[in-house]
Design a protein around this motif. Structure first.
Motif, short mmCIF file in Angstrom:
data_model
loop_
_atom_site.label_atom_id
_atom_site.label_comp_id
_atom_site.label_asym_id
_atom_site.label_seq_id
_atom_site.Cartn_x
_atom_site.Cartn_y
_atom_site.Cartn_z
N UNK A 43 19.10 -36.32 -2.76
CA UNK A 43 19.18 -35.08 -3.53
C UNK A 43 19.15 -33.85 -2.65
N UNK A 44 19.11 -34.08 -1.34
CA UNK A 44 19.04 -32.96 -0.41
C UNK A 44 20.24 -32.03 -0.61
N UNK A 45 19.95 -30.73 -0.69
CA UNK A 45 20.99 -29.75 -0.94
C UNK A 45 21.53 -29.17 0.36
N UNK A 46 22.71 -28.58 0.29
CA UNK A 46 23.30 -27.97 1.47
C UNK A 46 24.38 -27.00 1.07
N UNK A 47 25.07 -26.48 2.09
CA UNK A 47 26.17 -25.56 1.83
C UNK A 47 27.38 -26.01 2.64
N UNK A 48 28.54 -26.01 1.98
CA UNK A 48 29.77 -26.31 2.69
C UNK A 48 30.49 -24.98 2.97
N UNK A 49 30.82 -24.74 4.23
CA UNK A 49 31.50 -23.51 4.61
C UNK A 49 32.96 -23.83 4.87
N UNK A 190 14.40 -13.46 -4.28
CA UNK A 190 14.78 -13.52 -5.69
C UNK A 190 15.60 -14.77 -6.03
N UNK A 191 16.22 -15.38 -5.00
CA UNK A 191 17.02 -16.57 -5.27
C UNK A 191 16.24 -17.85 -5.00
N UNK A 192 14.95 -17.73 -4.83
CA UNK A 192 14.12 -18.85 -4.39
C UNK A 192 14.44 -20.15 -5.13
N UNK A 193 14.84 -21.13 -4.33
CA UNK A 193 15.07 -22.45 -4.89
C UNK A 193 16.40 -22.61 -5.61
N UNK A 194 17.09 -21.51 -5.87
CA UNK A 194 18.36 -21.62 -6.57
C UNK A 194 19.53 -21.49 -5.62
N UNK A 195 20.66 -21.00 -6.14
CA UNK A 195 21.83 -20.80 -5.30
C UNK A 195 21.50 -19.68 -4.30
N UNK A 207 31.93 -20.34 0.49
CA UNK A 207 30.65 -21.05 0.56
C UNK A 207 30.42 -21.83 -0.74
N UNK A 208 30.05 -23.12 -0.60
CA UNK A 208 29.73 -23.92 -1.79
C UNK A 208 28.35 -24.51 -1.62
N UNK A 209 27.51 -24.34 -2.63
CA UNK A 209 26.16 -24.89 -2.60
C UNK A 209 26.13 -26.14 -3.44
N UNK A 210 25.50 -27.20 -2.95
CA UNK A 210 25.44 -28.42 -3.75
C UNK A 210 24.70 -29.51 -3.02
N UNK A 211 24.70 -30.72 -3.63
CA UNK A 211 24.08 -31.85 -2.95
C UNK A 211 24.89 -32.17 -1.72
N UNK A 212 24.18 -32.44 -0.63
CA UNK A 212 24.87 -32.65 0.63
C UNK A 212 25.90 -33.77 0.50
N UNK A 245 23.97 -27.68 6.45
CA UNK A 245 25.15 -26.83 6.41
C UNK A 245 26.30 -27.59 7.04
N UNK A 246 27.45 -27.59 6.35
CA UNK A 246 28.62 -28.34 6.81
C UNK A 246 29.79 -27.37 6.93
N UNK A 247 30.65 -27.60 7.90
CA UNK A 247 31.74 -26.65 8.16
C UNK A 247 33.09 -27.34 8.23
N UNK A 248 34.07 -26.71 7.62
CA UNK A 248 35.46 -27.14 7.73
C UNK A 248 36.22 -26.09 8.53
#
Ligand code: SF4
Ligand code: SF4
Ligand code: SF4
Lengths: 313, 417
Positions: A43-49, A190-195, A207-212, A245-248
């Protein structure tokens, strides 16, 4: 930073050598500690760039500064492209920076490439492993966070981070903190824990936030469906054991040209933690050694009285 | 040294005997304030005190050139890394005499232990300037739990190991030195107990030293991308350990040379020929170890397959260190032993100490972040604080050597052998 490409075999060889070195720092047991290297939970979250989508508007910088209570650049300042003249790194009063790199392509089609920099939120973070008081933690949900109330300011985390991310409030004499991107999970955000603020604000779906795991699937799907748009490597999938964090990158550009470091897949803490495990989990090597030296001394001393006399001198 | 035997009964008598060393207080203070050495070092200490205030009111930014890319500077590179390596003499001589039964070196034990103890003590003092919040130094020792209510043991950190070891070893060295303090204070019973402890403390000290000398090198294992590959090696803990032993030996030689000049009244009874023999014996050990170190360093290069890097500016610098500050002292020590020339060995000890300092600075500062264009160079205030801390160490050393039986045996407590 150095370009290190540690092949699996090379790594094993090195690990062996560390074991040897470890016998000085306390014999490293051969027991694998692979279990502790595995990525955070599913369930670990991350961001795709999506680097090709980025237009260099620096709205993410502004949003990040605002969310973290730093000085926010004005609209004029954001339009000013002269900031790209030099490479900027994240600092104690800005957790993310966007830098410009010369683009590929020919003639008029060549357009610059913009890359956002911030903490990678490693799966097996060197900063967490390095901290003498455990002030850094990797949360199961992905973020790597920092507890300022524990930190004594040795700055080993900064030495250890392979990406050179953590920064220090050198200008603060009494309560300096280590500062870095928190994936917007810090208190007061203010965004604590969210997007995260930067993701929320990005106007170009860069930028996309979601499950890794989902992000990885999505990244590979993009590479497959648009082979002319993307390079085939997903940076952060395996680097230093994987990052949140993942990058394309755009097709034709290599990550190294875009300021990314060429790093191996082994998490840096693997080495040092072998040594630590040898000492703290199985106190045997130092104790055995103590016994051995004691025995040597016992044999070496001619008789108790004489030894007493010598010990005092 | 006119030591009065028997314990003084009033505090005035105590002061006269123990502090003024039976000189008239007026004469004593006049001598203190007129000696050129004291005047110069006194100025250094005054400047240091002012800078200390600046450091803790204006912060690191006002006193150092540290940046986010160079989080460690002179205070870690020199005060801590070199300080610990060069203070290894205490454990090296201690283990030679107590563990391996080389009793002829026993006259060197106390000065070596005192240097070791003060060396470590002032390493911690230097570290306090560098830490962002030095008052949290006890956090990893458990105080963090008491204060913050949450676990503050960073057991995955090599730094945690170093911290604990330095703390425990400091205590051990203090215990090892206690007999001298109790002889000075004429505390016979306490001294007897202290000596009982000394034996165990020595063995324990050897273990602690071996572990943390190598662990200081292991700190840099995490910084693979930052330390230049010629200096970075999985063997770096071994390198740090061996070079610290050499550094400790060389410091003992260097120091005995200084002591003979500065405190000659206290070593008047030493047989110069015997002193020379000891120095040559130490030089022999240092030479063998340096040769081992030299070979191992090349194995490190071969292991990383970094031969091509030798033909780069950093490579030339590596060769300077390897040949000028490792092989050369190794050969000079060997030559000194062959010719039985104590003065050559003494000269070489200075070169070796410089070599160890160079190595630690190379790893932590000079080649650190080698592929960044911006370089770190310490600010003058960083040098000034470092000199200040070293001067404090010298003052303490001199104060203790002048009063306690360090370089000579106390007349009331002859060594029994
Ligand atoms: S990028 Fe650096 S600071 Fe961020 S989690 Fe990884 S090691 Fe820690
Ligand atoms: S500076 Fe603070 S967070 Fe970083 S390693 Fe040291 S104690 Fe831990
Ligand atoms: S995740 Fe939050 S803290 Fe990190 S760069 Fe984005 S806005 Fe800034």
């Amino acid at each position: 930073m150095v370009i290190v490409n540690v092949s699996r075999r090379g790594f094993l060889k090195k690990a062996g050598a560390v074991g040897l070195g470890g016998s000085l720092v306390g014999l490293a047991p051969d027991k694998a500690i692979a279990s502790e290297v595995i990525a955070a939970s599913d369930d670990s979250m991350g961001v795709l760039v999506d680097i090709p989508n980025c237009i260099g508007c620096r709205e993410c910088e502004a949003a990040c500064n605002e969310a973290n209570g730093f000085e926010v650049p004005t609209e004029e300042e954001l339009k000013d492209k002269s900031v790209f003249a030099e490479h900027r790194r994240p600092g104690p009063h800005n957790h993310t920076t966007v830098n410009q790199f010369p683009g590929g392509g020919d003639g008029v089609e060549a357009r610059p490439i913009y890359v956002k920099a911030n903490c990678f939120h490693c799966n097996k973070p060197a900063c967490v492993s390095a901290c003498i008081v455990g002030a850094f933690r990797k949360l199961e949900s992905g973020p790597v966070v920092y507890d300022a109330w524990k930190c004594m300011g040795c700055r080993y985390c900064m030495v250890a981070c392979p990406f050179g991310i953590p920064t220090y409030e050198y200008d603060n004499p009494l309560t300096p903190q280590v500062r870095k991107c928190t994936l917007c999970s810090n208190e007061g955000n203010p965004n604590k824990g969210g997007v995260p603020a930067c993701v929320k604000t990005c106007p170009k779906e860069c930028l996309t936030y979601g499950k890794r795991n989902d992000l990885l699937a999505r990244a590979h799907e993009k590479i497959r469906s648009e082979p002319d748009a993307y390079a085939t490597h997903v940076y952060g999938e395996h680097e230093v054991g994987g990052t949140s964090w993942l990058y394309l990158a755009p097709k034709g550009a290599s990550f190294e040209e875009l300021g990314f470091l060429k790093l191996g897949t082994a998490p840096p803490p693997l080495r040092t933690e072998r040594i630590q495990h040898g000492i703290f989990k199985y106190f045997i090597p130092p104790l055995a050694w103590y016994g051995l030296l004691g025995a040597v001394m016992w044999v070496a001393r001619p008789n108790a009285d004489a030894a007493m006399g010598k010990a005092e001198s | 040294m006119a030591e009065c035997s028997g314990r003084p009964t009033t505090w005035k008598a105590w002061l006269a005997g123990k502090w003024y060393m039976d000189q008239a207080p007026g004469d004593y203070w006049r001598a203190v304030f007129t000696s050129p050495f004291n005047i110069i070092t006194g100025i250094i200490i005054c400047v240091g005190l002012v800078l200390t205030v600046v450091r803790f009111t204006q912060g690191l930014e006002a006193t150092t050139n540290l940046t986010n890319d160079y989080p460690w500077g002179l205070w870690i590179g020199f005060d801590v890394l070199c300080g610990v390596a060069l203070a290894a003499g205490g454990f090296v001589i201690g283990s030679a005499v107590h563990l391996f039964g080389m009793h002829r070196y026993h006259s060197l034990v106390r000065p070596a232990i005192l240097t070791g103890f003060l060396g470590y003590f002032f390493v911690v003092v230097g570290l306090c300037f560098d830490l962002g919040r030095p008052w949290r130094l006890p956090y990893p020792m458990g105080a963090g739990y008491v204060v913050t209510g949450s676990n503050s043991f960073g057991v995955t950190s090599v730094m945690f190991l170093v911290g604990w070891h330095v703390a425990v070893y400091l205590t051990v060295q203090f215990l090892e030195f206690c007999p001298a303090v109790f002889e000075w204070l004429d505390r016979k019973t306490l001294r007897k107990w202290a000596i009982r402890i000394t034996i165990g403390a020595t063995v324990f000290g050897v273990i602690l030293s071996t572990l943390h000398q190598s662990a200081l090198g292991a700190l840099f294992l995490l910084a693979e991308g930052k330390v230049h590959p010629l200096w970075y090696s999985p063997f770096i803990p071994v390198f740090f350990f061996i070079s610290a032993v050499v550094g400790g030996l060389s410091m003992v030689i260097f120091e005995s040379m200084l002591s003979h000049r500065v405190f000659h009244s206290q070593v008047a009874h030493h047989d110069p020929a015997e002193a020379d023999r000891l120095v040559i014996g130490l030089g022999k050990a240092a030479s063998v170890l340096l040769f081992t170190y030299f070979c191992l360093k090349w194995i490190g290069v071969a292991d990383g397959q970094h031969w091509d890097l030798l033909n780069t500016p950093y490579g030339y610098w590596f060769l300077v260190e390897m040949f000028g500050f490792v092989l050369l002292p190794c050969l000079l020590y060997a030559l000194g032993v062959r010719r039985q020339s104590a003065s050559l060995v003494r000269f070489t000890s200075v070169l070796t100490v410089l070599g160890i300092v160079l190595n630690r600075l190379n790893v932590s500062i000079i080649t650190f972040q080698w592929n960044l264009e911006d370089r770190y160079f310490p600010r003058w205030t960083e040098f000034a604080i470092t000199v200040f801390v070293v001067t404090l160490g010298l003052w303490t050393f001199r104060f203790m050597v002048n009063r306690m039986p360090v370089l000579y045996d106390h007349p009331d407590y002859p060594p029994e052998h």
